[in-house]
Design a protein around this motif. Structure first.
Motif, PDB file in Angstrom:
ATOM      1  N   GLU A 265     -11.086   2.289  -3.465  1.00 13.34           N
ATOM      2  CA  GLU A 265     -11.334   0.987  -2.836  1.00 13.34           C
ATOM      3  C   GLU A 265     -10.385   0.757  -1.670  1.00 13.34           C
ATOM      4  O   GLU A 265     -10.790   0.277  -0.599  1.00 13.34           O
ATOM      5  N   ASP A 266      -9.120   1.098  -1.867  1.00 13.95           N
ATOM      6  CA  ASP A 266      -8.143   0.920  -0.792  1.00 13.95           C
ATOM      7  C   ASP A 266      -8.472   1.830   0.391  1.00 13.95           C
ATOM      8  O   ASP A 266      -8.337   1.431   1.551  1.00 13.95           O
TER       9      ASP A 266
ATOM     10  N   PRO B  16       1.697   5.115  -7.888  1.00 18.43           N
ATOM     11  CA  PRO B  16       0.793   4.064  -8.374  1.00 18.43           C
ATOM     12  C   PRO B  16       1.139   3.662  -9.809  1.00 18.43           C
ATOM     13  O   PRO B  16       0.925   4.438 -10.746  1.00 18.43           O
TER      14      PRO B  16
ATOM     15  N   ILE C 214      -0.353   1.612 -11.514  1.00 17.59           N
ATOM     16  CA  ILE C 214      -1.591   1.435 -12.264  1.00 17.59           C
ATOM     17  C   ILE C 214      -1.978   2.701 -13.022  1.00 17.59           C
ATOM     18  O   ILE C 214      -2.693   2.662 -14.021  1.00 17.59           O
TER      19      ILE C 214
ATOM     20  N   ARG D  71       0.827  -1.210   0.000  1.00 19.14           N
ATOM     21  CA  ARG D  71       0.000   0.000   0.000  1.00 19.14           C
ATOM     22  C   ARG D  71       0.863   1.263   0.000  1.00 19.14           C
ATOM     23  O   ARG D  71       0.559   2.244  -0.686  1.00 19.14           O
TER      24      ARG D  71
ATOM     25  N   ARG E 248     -10.086   4.574  -8.976  1.00 18.56           N
ATOM     26  CA  ARG E 248     -10.974   3.550  -8.402  1.00 18.56           C
ATOM     27  C   ARG E 248     -10.210   2.671  -7.418  1.00 18.56           C
ATOM     28  O   ARG E 248     -10.718   2.324  -6.341  1.00 18.56           O
ATOM     29  N   ASN E 249      -8.992   2.304  -7.790  1.00 19.88           N
ATOM     30  CA  ASN E 249      -8.162   1.501  -6.893  1.00 19.88           C
ATOM     31  C   ASN E 249      -7.866   2.270  -5.603  1.00 19.88           C
ATOM     32  O   ASN E 249      -7.888   1.708  -4.504  1.00 19.88           O
TER      33      ASN E 249
ATOM     34  N   GLU F   5      -8.939   4.217 -13.591  1.00 22.67           N
ATOM     35  CA  GLU F   5      -8.730   2.957 -12.887  1.00 22.67           C
ATOM     36  C   GLU F   5      -7.861   3.156 -11.650  1.00 22.67           C
ATOM     37  O   GLU F   5      -8.093   2.537 -10.603  1.00 22.67           O
ATOM     38  N   ALA F   6      -6.852   4.042 -11.750  1.00 25.00           N
ATOM     39  CA  ALA F   6      -5.999   4.316 -10.597  1.00 25.00           C
ATOM     40  C   ALA F   6      -6.805   4.940  -9.466  1.00 25.00           C
ATOM     41  O   ALA F   6      -6.616   4.610  -8.287  1.00 25.00           O
TER      42      ALA F   6
ATOM     43  N   GLN G 130       2.161   1.710  -3.383  1.00 28.06           N
ATOM     44  CA  GLN G 130       1.100   2.203  -4.264  1.00 28.06           C
ATOM     45  C   GLN G 130       0.849   3.689  -4.034  1.00 28.06           C
ATOM     46  O   GLN G 130       0.620   4.451  -4.979  1.00 28.06           O
TER      47      GLN G 130
END
Length: 479
Positions: free
Chosen positions: A345-346, A328, A330, A321, A341-342, A338-339, A324
């Motif tokens: 969520e985290d 990130p 991503i 984490r 959203r990730n 998408e980054a 990230q």
């Protein structure tokens, strides 16, 4: 000539005109009063001489004791009037020096007339003498009456002339004062009003950013001095502005370089955490798990190994984490949407209390440069960090829209909010670095954000970034 001197000269001229006008009006007023008094006294003399003449005629027709007394009283009043100062002025002004002698002749002749009437003698001789004396009295009173009528007429002419002179003087004074007022207005218009208007226009243009504007008033008065000082100030301001812009450009370049180096360093640390430390911890966990499966240690040791494996799993998750958060991967691989959203969520997964994040996001990776995507991601990170620390919110709404010429980003929570004016009034060192960091990132992209919040009504952050690259499908230019 200086404006102050011009104003003094104009004031002195006005005062001189007013004083001259006042002196002339005072003199004419005195003359007018004297003329009015002359007319009154002349009319009074005309009345008295007219009465004296009428009484003379009455005496000739009815020579009684009563008519004699009336004539004597009227004659005495005329003599008494001739002794007054008003008649002395009339005598000097209108040449009436012969009036007393003429009046004395009237009195002496009338006395002889009365003597003849009362004296004994032939009637024919007395009648001729009476006629001659009566004619002399009437002629003398007629001469006196004519003189005083002429005096009255002359005084009236002077009175009319003085009235006209005063009227002309009033008109002339008004004309001169009007000319002075007009000249002062023209002077003020040319020397004060127009230059002040030009100075006002200069202030507005300079306030609007036109530092090349010059007032250019070359007069030697105070307005000219102010104009030259204003132009000098504008030139200095332009020089300072140019220097400030250069300093800002250098600072912006340094800030961009610092942010770039910061992102590179974050990426390096993230890779080291993921590739080195993360992999090493994963290998260690796998080895401990293999030992636990292969050797079946005693229950106490087995419990300790299981605790170590669980602890290693937590460390690996935190390392992943942290990696990230630092950079990130991503974001580059799958795009900004998408980054985010990730990230959401985290964020929800590691919160103690449930919180809903509603996100409506267009993919804008190819519309914005890499720096802009990173800026949006970091701003979202900072916003969520503030929500976690301060907002006590139960919901966060995120909207990223691809518009025809820009990308709009809205971040909003339903937390407790704060007093924005109170935050702005704090010294810079007490405002915190979060908002300043977001503002600086957007400024580097030529943008700025709008932050609104009220106690009990949540917080809303909105900003726009012009995009580069190809528009996404469905996006068309607005008419």
């Amino acid at each position: 000539m200086r404006i102050k001197t011009r104003v003094k000269v104009a004031g002195a001229l006005t005062v001189c005109v007013l004083l001259a006008y006042g002196a002339m009006v005072l003199h004419l007023d005195r003359s007018l009063s004297n003329l009015i008094r002359d007319v009154q006294r002349a009319n009074e003399l005309v009345d008295k001489i007219t009465i004296l003449r009428s009484l003379t005629q009455d005496y000739l027709l009815y020579p009684t004791e009563r008519s004699t007394q009336q004539w004597s009283v009227a004659y005495a009043e005329v003599l008494q009037f001739l002794d007054k100062p008003d008649f002395q002025r009339l005598k000097r002004t209108y040449g009436l020096g012969d009036v007393p002698a003429k009046l004395k002749v009237v009195g002496d002749t009338f006395s002889r007339l009365m003597e003849i009437r009362t004296a004994p003698g032939p009637d024919s001789v007395a009648g001729e003498a009476q006629k001659r004396l009566a004619t002399q009295v009437l002629l003398a009173t007629h001469d006196l009456l004519t003189w005083f009528i002429q005096v009255t007429a002359e005084a009236n002419r002077k009175l009319i002339y003085t009235h006209r002179l005063i009227s002309s003087l009033d008109f002339l004074a008004l004309l001169v004062l009007g000319l002075l007022v007009v000249s002062n207005i023209v002077f003020l218009q040319r020397s004060v009003v127009k230059p002040i208007v030009r100075l006002h226009d200069g202030v507005e243009k300079i306030g609007a950013g036109d530092l090349d504007y010059r007032v250019g008033i070359d007069s030697r008065d105070e307005i000219g001095q102010l104009s030259r000082a204003f132009d000098l100030m504008t030139a200095n301001l332009k020089s300072l502005t140019v220097s400030l812009k250069k300093s800002e450009e250098r600072l912006r370049g340094l800030t961009a370089k610092i942010l770039s180096v910061q992102e590179e360093e974050r990426g390096r640390l993230a890779r080291e955490l993921h590739d080195d430390l993360g992999q090493s911890l994963l290998v260690l966990r796998m080895q401990l798990s293999a030992i636990l499966r292969r050797y079946s240690p005693e229950p106490a040791l087995q419990e300790k190994l299981q605790e170590a494996i669980s602890y290693l799993k937590e460390i690996i998750d935190k390392t992943r984490r942290l990696s990230q958060d630092l950079s990130p991967s991503i974001l580059e691989n799958l795009g900004l949407a998408e980054a985010l959203r990730n990230l959401f969520e985290d964020f929800q997964r590691h919160r103690e209390h449930d919180m809903v994040i509603k996100a409506e996001m267009d993919e804008v990776k190819h519309l914005l440069p890499k720096e802009a995507n990173i800026a949006i991601y970091r701003i979202a990170q900072e916003f969520l960090a503030n929500v976690h620390k301060h907002a006590e919110a139960s919901q966060v709404d995120v909207a990223i829209k691809a518009l025809p010429d820009k990308v709009s980003v809205t971040l909003e929570d339903n937390g407790k909010g704060f007093d924005l004016e109170e935050i702005k009034s704090r010294p810079k060192e007490r405002r915190g670095m979060g908002v300043a960091s977001m503002e600086e990132r957007l400024r580097m992209l030529g943008s700025q954000f709008s932050l609104s919040s009220q106690p009990g009504k949540g917080t809303r952050l909105y900003f726009e970034i012009p995009y580069t690259g190809q528009k996404p499908p469905g996006i068309q230019e607005m008419p």
